[in-house]
Design a protein around this motif. Structure first.
Motif, PDB file in Angstrom:
ATOM      1  N   GLY A 172       0.832  -1.186   0.000  1.00 46.26           N
ATOM      2  CA  GLY A 172       0.000   0.000   0.000  1.00 46.26           C
ATOM      3  C   GLY A 172       0.875   1.246   0.000  1.00 46.26           C
ATOM      4  N   ASP A 173       0.279   2.395  -0.257  1.00 46.65           N
ATOM      5  CA  ASP A 173       1.052   3.636  -0.284  1.00 46.65           C
ATOM      6  C   ASP A 173       1.716   3.915   1.060  1.00 46.65           C
ATOM      7  OD1 ASP A 173       0.213   3.872  -2.871  1.00 46.65           O
ATOM      8  OD2 ASP A 173      -1.000   5.684  -2.559  1.00 46.65           O
ATOM      9  N   ASP A 174       1.020   3.606   2.160  1.00 49.49           N
ATOM     10  CA  ASP A 174       1.604   3.844   3.478  1.00 49.49           C
ATOM     11  C   ASP A 174       2.877   3.026   3.671  1.00 49.49           C
ATOM     12  OD1 ASP A 174      -0.326   5.669   4.134  1.00 49.49           O
ATOM     13  OD2 ASP A 174      -1.550   4.258   5.295  1.00 49.49           O
ATOM     14  N   GLU A 175       2.859   1.774   3.228  1.00 51.62           N
ATOM     15  CA  GLU A 175       4.055   0.934   3.344  1.00 51.62           C
ATOM     16  C   GLU A 175       5.208   1.500   2.524  1.00 51.62           C
ATOM     17  OE1 GLU A 175       3.149  -3.640   3.831  1.00 51.62           O
ATOM     18  OE2 GLU A 175       1.859  -2.796   2.255  1.00 51.62           O
ATOM     19  N   LEU A 176       4.904   1.991   1.328  1.00 51.70           N
ATOM     20  CA  LEU A 176       5.943   2.547   0.468  1.00 51.70           C
ATOM     21  C   LEU A 176       6.513   3.842   1.029  1.00 51.70           C
ATOM     22  CD1 LEU A 176       4.301   1.893  -3.002  1.00 51.70           C
ATOM     23  CD2 LEU A 176       6.359   0.787  -2.111  1.00 51.70           C
ATOM     24  N   ARG A 177       5.700   4.552   1.796  1.00 50.75           N
ATOM     25  CA  ARG A 177       6.198   5.779   2.413  1.00 50.75           C
ATOM     26  C   ARG A 177       7.092   5.475   3.610  1.00 50.75           C
ATOM     27  NH1 ARG A 177       1.123   8.203   0.660  1.00 50.75           N
ATOM     28  NH2 ARG A 177       0.007   7.161   2.349  1.00 50.75           N
TER      29      ARG A 177
END
Length: 258
Positions: A172-177
């Motif tokens: 997810g985007d949160d993980e990539l951030r």
């Protein structure tokens, strides 16, 4: 609202820089070498402004072209920057990244920085023949496409693009951030083994310049990497651009057979 100027202790070039006219070392190089040392040891911290060329030349009793050449040498090395209406300033020390099988996120964290990521693209899309070739998977139909802007301590450093075989990870985007790509791959059980990497350079496009806070046409470092797991499968193909003013690669060389 503009940020207030930061005041730095005065640095007296006339007192700090010692010249030897009888040395075989050119005068401009003596000046640039001593300015470089002052930047490295913190006497000239990031953001500090130099006197203008006319004043520096007068203080050191040198010609203006000599001072201009000394300053340009450090501009070319990414240690100084000329800004219209501001003058010549010291920039931050470059991030020196060793060439190893690690992500920029890991390296920045290891250097004590605060890595941050803005996720620009995170989607599954059809794999064309060219993408399947890059991933060395002729029958591949879909890929995970990633595009991220990597920053450290609030300053943009790199624009990172990646293709991965679909289904390998589903971040997810949160993980990539919050985590590096290689961290996510290892957490998914992927055993990274080796990579082929090419380093080059190009000029910044309008999009690059806007995202990386550089001028259009500024020098950028480029890197293309194909990463393999322990079975020989390609698990990632990346093509990234880095600010040459803030970034460098370190290579270790060994002596080959004689």
């Amino acid at each position: 609202m503009s940020k207030p100027d930061v005041t730095f202790p005065a640095w007296d070039a006339g007192r700090e820089i010692v010249l030897d006219p009888g040395s075989p070392e050119p005068l401009y190089f003596q000046v640039s070498r001593q300015l470089h040392a002052a930047i490295e040891d913190g006497r000239l911290p990031a953001g500090a402004r130099l006197d203008n060329e006319v004043d520096l030349a007068a203080r050191l009793r040198l010609s203006r072209p000599t001072i201009r050449q000394a300053i340009q040498t450090l501009v070319n090395q990414g240690l100084l920057v000329r800004r219209r209406g501001v003058g010549t300033q010291v920039v931050r020390t470059k991030v020196a990244r060793p060439l190893r099988l690690s992500s920029l996120f890991d390296d920045l964290a290891g250097l004590g920085g605060k890595p941050e990521s803005a996720v620009l693209v995170n989607r599954v899309e059809e794999a064309g023949a060219d993408v399947a070739e890059l991933l060395e998977a002729p029958g591949l139909t879909h890929v995970r496409r990633l595009k991220r802007l990597r920053s450290a301590d609030g300053e943009p450093l790199a624009l990172m693009n990646n293709y991965l075989p679909d289904g390998l990870v589903d971040p997810g985007d949160d993980e990539l951030r919050e985590r590096g790509l290689y961290q996510l791959l290892r957490s998914a059980g992927v055993r990274l083994h080796a990579a082929e990497q090419n380093i080059g350079a190009r000029l910044a496009t309008e999009e690059d310049a806007e995202l990386l806070q550089e001028e259009p046409g500024a020098a950028l470092l480029t890197m293309r990497r194909t990463t393999y797991d322990d079975t020989g499968r390609v698990v990632e193909y990346g093509w990234h651009v880095y600010r040459a003013s803030r970034y460098t690669f370190n290579l270790s060389l060994t002596n080959g057979p004689q």
